[in-house]
Design an enzyme around this catalytic site. Structure first.
Site, PDB file in Angstrom:
ATOM      1  N   PHE B  53       0.705  -0.993  -0.318  1.00  0.00           N
ATOM      2  CA  PHE B  53      -0.142  -0.137  -0.178  1.00  0.00           C
ATOM      3  C   PHE B  53       0.699   1.234   0.114  1.00  0.00           C
ATOM      4  O   PHE B  53       1.876   1.031   0.251  1.00  0.00           O
ATOM      5  CB  PHE B  53      -0.648   0.088   1.312  1.00  0.00           C
ATOM      6  CG  PHE B  53      -2.383  -0.958   1.339  1.00  0.00           C
ATOM      7  CD1 PHE B  53      -3.787  -0.751   0.676  1.00  0.00           C
ATOM      8  CD2 PHE B  53      -1.728  -2.407   1.733  1.00  0.00           C
ATOM      9  CE1 PHE B  53      -4.544  -1.599   0.053  1.00  0.00           C
ATOM     10  CE2 PHE B  53      -3.381  -2.720   1.806  1.00  0.00           C
ATOM     11  CZ  PHE B  53      -4.053  -2.423   1.665  1.00  0.00           C
ATOM     12  N   GLU B  54       0.346   2.115  -0.632  1.00  0.00           N
ATOM     13  CA  GLU B  54       0.937   2.857  -1.052  1.00  0.00           C
ATOM     14  C   GLU B  54       1.331   4.236   0.609  1.00  0.00           C
ATOM     15  O   GLU B  54       2.308   4.885   0.613  1.00  0.00           O
ATOM     16  CB  GLU B  54       0.527   4.509  -2.293  1.00  0.00           C
ATOM     17  CG  GLU B  54      -1.336   4.869  -1.051  1.00  0.00           C
ATOM     18  CD  GLU B  54      -1.790   6.066  -2.637  1.00  0.00           C
ATOM     19  OE1 GLU B  54      -0.823   6.866  -3.279  1.00  0.00           O
ATOM     20  OE2 GLU B  54      -2.205   6.290  -1.970  1.00  0.00           O
ATOM     21  N   PHE B  55       0.649   4.266   1.769  1.00  0.00           N
ATOM     22  CA  PHE B  55       1.134   4.944   2.856  1.00  0.00           C
ATOM     23  C   PHE B  55       2.042   3.656   3.950  1.00  0.00           C
ATOM     24  O   PHE B  55       2.230   4.012   5.285  1.00  0.00           O
ATOM     25  CB  PHE B  55      -0.266   4.751   3.611  1.00  0.00           C
ATOM     26  CG  PHE B  55      -1.089   3.740   3.574  1.00  0.00           C
ATOM     27  CD1 PHE B  55      -0.372   2.401   4.633  1.00  0.00           C
ATOM     28  CD2 PHE B  55      -2.330   3.320   2.980  1.00  0.00           C
ATOM     29  CE1 PHE B  55      -1.460   1.775   4.768  1.00  0.00           C
ATOM     30  CE2 PHE B  55      -2.985   2.259   2.969  1.00  0.00           C
ATOM     31  CZ  PHE B  55      -2.527   0.741   3.948  1.00  0.00           C
ATOM     32  N   GLY B  56       2.622   2.684   2.830  1.00  0.00           N
ATOM     33  CA  GLY B  56       3.978   1.825   3.424  1.00  0.00           C
ATOM     34  C   GLY B  56       3.904   0.693   4.266  1.00  0.00           C
ATOM     35  O   GLY B  56       5.080   0.165   4.500  1.00  0.00           O
TER      36      GLY B  56
END
Lengths: 322, 268
Positions: B53-56
């Site tokens: 996911f882009e939020f890590g």
């Protein structure tokens, strides 16, 4: 250097030397208590016309109590760097605080989309990756950083990203300018009075934003002894000398969730999602912001102890967060 | 006699998406339907898929039921193998570690360029404004193969998108590389509520590969805003299986908030 294509778009920029000078002259390295009220933090460090960034979002660990305080103090002409801007952009626009938004992700609900269509707020299109990279450039003290996205897309004409020839290969590469916000808001699990801070779980760009911004306001669920950071330095997200103010704000992410502390309040979030027009927006702001003196009164009169303990109980996943 | 199965268009898209995933590969998951695809796929078909996911969140295995509004909270970062942040998440995709990416879209053109920013008017004066890229531009730029999920409506398949949010093959063969995007990347499949499309190897134009069981391929493409290429053999896509529907309705989204949509039917 051969600049192949660029947007004709205003953008926030400051040369690294100017920012370095600010850091040298204006950022105190002293370990002294910075604990203060949200009212004091916002009135001291947030001015009309400022550029603001925050981490994470209105649903997860966002600095919602600080956003509400900005609205309460009726700041004007703010420019927000909005990586995941869910309700913040709508509320700040509806309250007449924000006039420009660097997007990011502009969700949700009808209100903010309508405000953009009506020209009540100007938007610039950097994408999430682009904004995160701009903050990294700011934190790293370089005027720009290259990236291999944005290329070929209409973001090149809706932001100030540019395409240049890579000086090593000559091939096209996108570049984005460093971003130095005036203020960063970070809501964290634990902080000490000096500003050392811990976030548990993932983040967007907490450290980059803290390093690249002129002022950093931390709001924390819990204030802990400074010695805790020395005992377990791997867990420090932000060191104190980046920080200007520390606000003790239990339930500061409400109505969003604080991982492993409390769940989001879905019915309240649905009210926010349902705001479609000016009347609904002003009614929401009156009820939840203007008619209460501060975050403590908001929790006491608008949220209530019963709701808070229910949301705490629902936060049953603690694995990985400590 | 064949049994008839009823399902929503959303459920069909999710099931199709889940069947496309490849086990043991990495998968960059976008907001919304792709989150549900990843969960269903991991439960049924690809237990060893690595979600990003882009939020890590690296390699999470979501808790069920899926809580709407969850992005970065404990439920969908659960049992990750690493927790980071956005610059590092996009480092994984930019350095070639992301095999698949999946994105939703408002509009798509014949080269798989997608719009998720606005409809009608101009960027400064849009008719309707939507969320925009988020990290979608990075996903479509970096991942080796991007899967696009979009409702099968004629107005969504347009000769030219109103805003090119995330790059497909741009103007055709070689255009991505010429623009400076990573070589060998691009859109791979387009999942709709009636069909499955791929992209022609030579022209890079969108190509009908398969349709939902019982549908006529010509009917499926006739209302689109442009005529896609047609594969020589148009395959048949079975409707959602009982197990796919059971998982979606009972375990993943019991409130049926995310899987709701227009009802459809097909022979099981």
């Amino acid at each position: 250097m051969n600049i192949r294509r660029e947007g004709d778009i205003e953008y926030r920029f400051e040369h690294p030397d100017d920012f370095r000078r600010f850091v040298q002259e204006r950022k105190s390295r002293k370990a002294e208590s910075k604990l203060c009220s949200a009212k004091k933090a916002v009135s001291t460090y947030v001015a009309d016309g400022d550029y603001i960034v925050y981490d994470f979002s209105s649903l997860t660990r966002g600095p919602q109590s600080l956003i509400r305080e900005v609205i309460r103090q009726r700041r004007k002409d703010l420019w927000i760097g909005a990586e995941f801007t869910l309700h913040e952009s709508a509320l700040l626009t509806g309250a007449g605080c924000a006039t420009r938004i660097d997007v990011g992700f502009l969700g949700y609900g009808g209100y903010i989309g309508q405000a953009v269509c009506e020209g009540r707020v100007r938007v610039y299109e950097w994408t999430n990756g682009g904004l995160a990279l701009r903050l990294l450039a700011g934190a790293r003290g370089v005027p720009f950083l290259p990236t291999r996205d944005l290329l070929g897309s209409d973001h090149m004409s809706a932001s100030a990203a540019k395409v240049i020839g890579d000086p090593y290969t000559g091939l096209p590469v996108a570049v984005v300018p460093a971003l130095h916000p005036d203020v960063a808001f970070l809501h964290v699990h634990q902080a000490d009075v000096y500003g050392d801070a811990r976030i548990f779980g993932t983040n967007l760009f907490a450290l980059e934003a803290a390093m690249a911004s002129h002022r950093v306001i931390i709001s924390a669920e819990e204030i802990v002894d400074p010695e805790e950071f020395r005992k377990d330095p791997m867990r420090t997200t932000i060191p104190y000398f980046l920080v200007d103010a520390v606000v003790h704000a239990p339930f500061g992410a409400y109505p969003g969730a604080m991982p492993a502390r409390y769940e989001l309040d879905l019915p309240h979030v649905d009210i926010l999602n349902g705001i479609q027009n000016e009347e609904q927006m002003q009614a929401y702001l009156h009820e939840n912001v203007y008619s209460v003196a501060d975050h403590e009164e908001f929790l006491d009169k608008r949220v209530g102890a019963g709701k808070m303990s229910e949301l705490r109980r629902k936060a049953s996943i603690v694995e990985g967060y400590r | 006699m064949a049994r008839t199965v009823e399902f929503t268009d959303t459920e069909f898209m999710i099931a199709q998406g889940a069947r496309l995933l490849e086990d043991g590969k990495t998968f960059f998951v976008g907001w919304g339907i792709p989150q549900i695809v990843a969960i269903l796929g991991q439960r049924l078909y690809v237990p060893d898929v690595i979600q990003l996911f882009e939020f890590g969140a690296v390699g999470p295995q979501s808790v069920l039921p899926f809580v709407r509004g969850t992005m970065g909270g404990p439920q969908n970062t659960y049992r990750s193998i690493q927790w980071l942040n956005m610059n590092w998440a996009f480092a994984y995709s930019a350095s070639g570690y992301m095999d698949y990416g999946m994105l939703g879209a408002l509009q798509i053109d014949p080269y798989g360029n997608i719009n998720s920013t606005f409809l009608g008017g101009t960027y400064r004066n849009p008719g309707r404004r939507f969320a925009g890229s988020g990290g979608g531009n990075q996903v479509a730029s970096h991942c080796w193969k991007t899967i696009i999920v979009i409702r099968h409506e004629g107005r969504r398949f347009v000769p030219k998108v109103d805003f090119l949010t995330s790059p497909g093959y741009l103007t055709g063969p070689g255009a991505r590389e010429k623009a400076g995007l990573p070589a060998g990347t691009g859109p791979y499949r387009v999942v709709t509520s009636k069909a499955l499309f791929g992209f022609d190897g030579e022209t890079k134009r969108i190509t009908l590969l398969a349709v939902l069981r019982g549908l006529d391929p010509d009917d499926v493409v006739k209302d689109l805003g442009f005529r896609p290429l047609m594969s020589k053999e148009i395959e048949e896509i079975p409707p959602p299986t009982p197990e796919e529907l059971r998982l979606l309705r009972e375990e993943i989204d019991p409130s049926r908030f995310l899987i709701r949509g227009e009802w459809m039917s097909a022979s099981a």
